[in-house]
Design an enzyme around this catalytic site. Sequence first.
Site, mmCIF file in Angstrom:
data_model
loop_
_atom_site.group_PDB
_atom_site.id
_atom_site.type_symbol
_atom_site.label_atom_id
_atom_site.label_comp_id
_atom_site.label_asym_id
_atom_site.label_seq_id
_atom_site.Cartn_x
_atom_site.Cartn_y
_atom_site.Cartn_z
ATOM 1 N N SER A 173 0.967 -1.188 -0.093
ATOM 2 C CA SER A 173 0.086 -0.203 -0.103
ATOM 3 C C SER A 173 0.820 1.356 -0.012
ATOM 4 O O SER A 173 0.512 2.255 -0.715
ATOM 5 C CB SER A 173 -0.980 -0.041 1.146
ATOM 6 N N ASP A 174 2.091 1.314 0.706
ATOM 7 C CA ASP A 174 2.960 2.492 0.705
ATOM 8 C C ASP A 174 3.383 2.598 -0.808
ATOM 9 O O ASP A 174 3.612 3.505 -1.136
ATOM 10 C CB ASP A 174 4.128 2.196 1.633
ATOM 11 N N ASP A 175 3.967 1.436 -1.227
ATOM 12 C CA ASP A 175 4.510 1.341 -2.541
ATOM 13 C C ASP A 175 3.546 1.950 -3.636
ATOM 14 O O ASP A 175 3.997 2.699 -4.445
ATOM 15 C CB ASP A 175 4.912 0.023 -3.145
ATOM 16 N N GLY A 178 3.178 5.647 -3.188
ATOM 17 C CA GLY A 178 4.189 6.437 -3.546
ATOM 18 C C GLY A 178 4.182 6.590 -5.204
ATOM 19 O O GLY A 178 4.651 7.622 -5.489
#
Lengths: 399, 399
Positions: A173-175, A178
């Site tokens: 989810s962070d990737d 980003g």
Amino acid sequence: MTQAPSLPLTGLKIVELGHYIAAPFATRLLADLGAEVIKVEPPGGDPVRGWGSSVDGNAVWFSVHGRNKLSVTLDLKKPEDRARLVALLKRADALIENFRAGYLERIGLGPDVLHAENPRLVIGRISGYGQDGPYRDKPAFGAIGEAMGGLRHLTANPGQTEYPPPRCGVSISDDLAGMYCAMAVIAACWQVKGDPTAKGRVVDVDLVSSVFSLMEGMLPEYGLFGWVRQPQGAAIKTAAPTNTYPCADGKWLCVAGNSDLIFKRLMAAIGQPAMAADPRFATNAGRCENVAELDAAIADWTRTQPAAEAEAILEAAEVPCSRLFDMADCANDPHFRDRGWVMEVADPLLGQVLHPAAPFRFDGVSPQAMVRWPGVGAGAHNDKVFAALERGETTPLSA
Amino acid sequence: MTQAPSLPLTGLKIVELGHYIAAPFATRLLADLGAEVIKVEPPGGDPVRGWGSSVDGNAVWFSVHGRNKLSVTLDLKKPEDRARLVALLKRADALIENFRAGYLERIGLGPDVLHAENPRLVIGRISGYGQDGPYRDKPAFGAIGEAMGGLRHLTANPGQTEYPPPRCGVSISDDLAGMYCAMAVIAACWQVKGDPTAKGRVVDVDLVSSVFSLMEGMLPEYGLFGWVRQPQGAAIKTAAPTNTYPCADGKWLCVAGNSDLIFKRLMAAIGQPAMAADPRFATNAGRCENVAELDAAIADWTRTQPAAEAEAILEAAEVPCSRLFDMADCANDPHFRDRGWVMEVADPLLGQVLHPAAPFRFDGVSPQAMVRWPGVGAGAHNDKVFAALERGETTPLSA
């Protein structure tokens, strides 16, 4: 018409106010693309520098996560350091931050304040749930983004209750957030470039809807028919046979045998010519109906072979397949090496390290040339950057 | 200094020669961002139109997958249609394609030919393994990209042998490659914009290294120490307790209780005040050592509650958690509705449908305004687009 091959974002100036994964991953991609990225860290450094293994206190991951970036340290509690940040932002094209929603406003550096100083600044913001809405102030964790965005429900084997649905294994989810922020910020910079009247935009990206964006046709299907997609394990319900099969050495082999011709080659290769010719299996629809019989026959064969040997046999039969690569498989694969997806980089902090390539290649630029320098220590460029600021220089800097 | 809020890529012109997922997803994101996207399909339409459920022959997913795009049909086997494609590309800023590597060259439309017609054209290419290297000509399947890129090995529960490691549930390798291609193409367009001497770039993106790009610090750790990251199920080895726990109704609850303060609140909420105070569990290191004991205590409690009730109790205790949202949960959640992540769209082909928001928001533009029209039938804009071509018009078109 000709020019020396250069990276596409050469000349673009980005300031990162990031920590952990999402914003630093966004700026790493922009830095790989050629932008000047100045990472602003607190005096102790981004806490991600404490994650995973290290050599002499230098985090191994940061060699990649911080590559092609300049690092300066500022204490945003101090007025003089906030003023330095504003000076950095006045010479920048974009800011990317992943504080909790509303934090920039609370320290007096909200978009209105920043746009009064630099009206053309693009401001990319990444948060767990977005900059507004009822969940805005909930704490954001990557795992929660995956769960709420719909992914964790699907990453599972149907009927399996002994173990929980696994993470997909990385901070997805962070990737994703980003990546979307990087993309949207470049788009906003494209809008500003060459238009003297254009104003910088505020870009709002969040973890949950970044995950939710990958849910294919599931939302309209739910709305029209009330269908709720359920997990399908390693198979795909509408194509057969495509699955992952157990091998003699305890490893797994992923096989995509779901076209009419490939199916025939697959069944011949595993010693089942009668199944290759069986009219029940001649079409995808028929194979989907009888998928249990097909999966059992394939697994009976894979269980007799180590994964690498089963893969070689099916490859020779032109059946798309792959064992599940672990990091040793990736690092030593001839195609990974030939394409520069795995490359040797000299890191002054760590020695010789392996870096993955940037995930895009541009004509005339080698993957090696896209890694201009590995991640540096926190504040390594304080002197260089602050001296350039005092001289009023606006040309892009490098390490 | 002010201007009407607009989408950032308003005015950018993209041609898609895509099929299935990767290239069409890239251009859908660019279209959401405001670009004119002309999707060029074979006379029968992109085969993705046959995937999943449909209403009167119109694929439900395509309402989302094709939104904000114009559709024209061309038969690239015919010289006059290839000439029309070239005319489209002469007025375009970028082309995005996901044919097999080398296909464009084989039909006489390789980058050299296209750049002779339009030197500023950015050419984004998506393939399974990239435009060169030993595996270039292997057939590409999304599942293989996930397996070779290192993701499938990690998406698993350690020690679990009865079921294969599941897919993460969506076509993640196609999605990631599409996102990287969109990002890199905008970057190349930024480089060209405003520079009359600039030349369009060729961008090479592939499924395998798009997945591989998410492998965090695993490659340098393998290179330095020989470590091979193994799957960790729903847990994270270096933080505890964070896991997914079974509930009384057969659903699962994802809990991130891995900070010192949240841990104490979590243990108090599940009726384990003694564990909250136990010095063995005071630090993350201690909790990681004793993670089995903690996970057992949490699961003993979650098994007594339906997932939604367990979630409500932990939320009241300010413990980050989420049940694993399925599509009904997403579609009906108040935050999803409030943020416009789920919105009603009137589709002339399907009736009223639900669309997910674009995964980025820009100040002054509502999520609703980013869906300008839903996906149309194949060739719906033939007349409009070809007439504009014949008139030599270069201004961007809309539906």
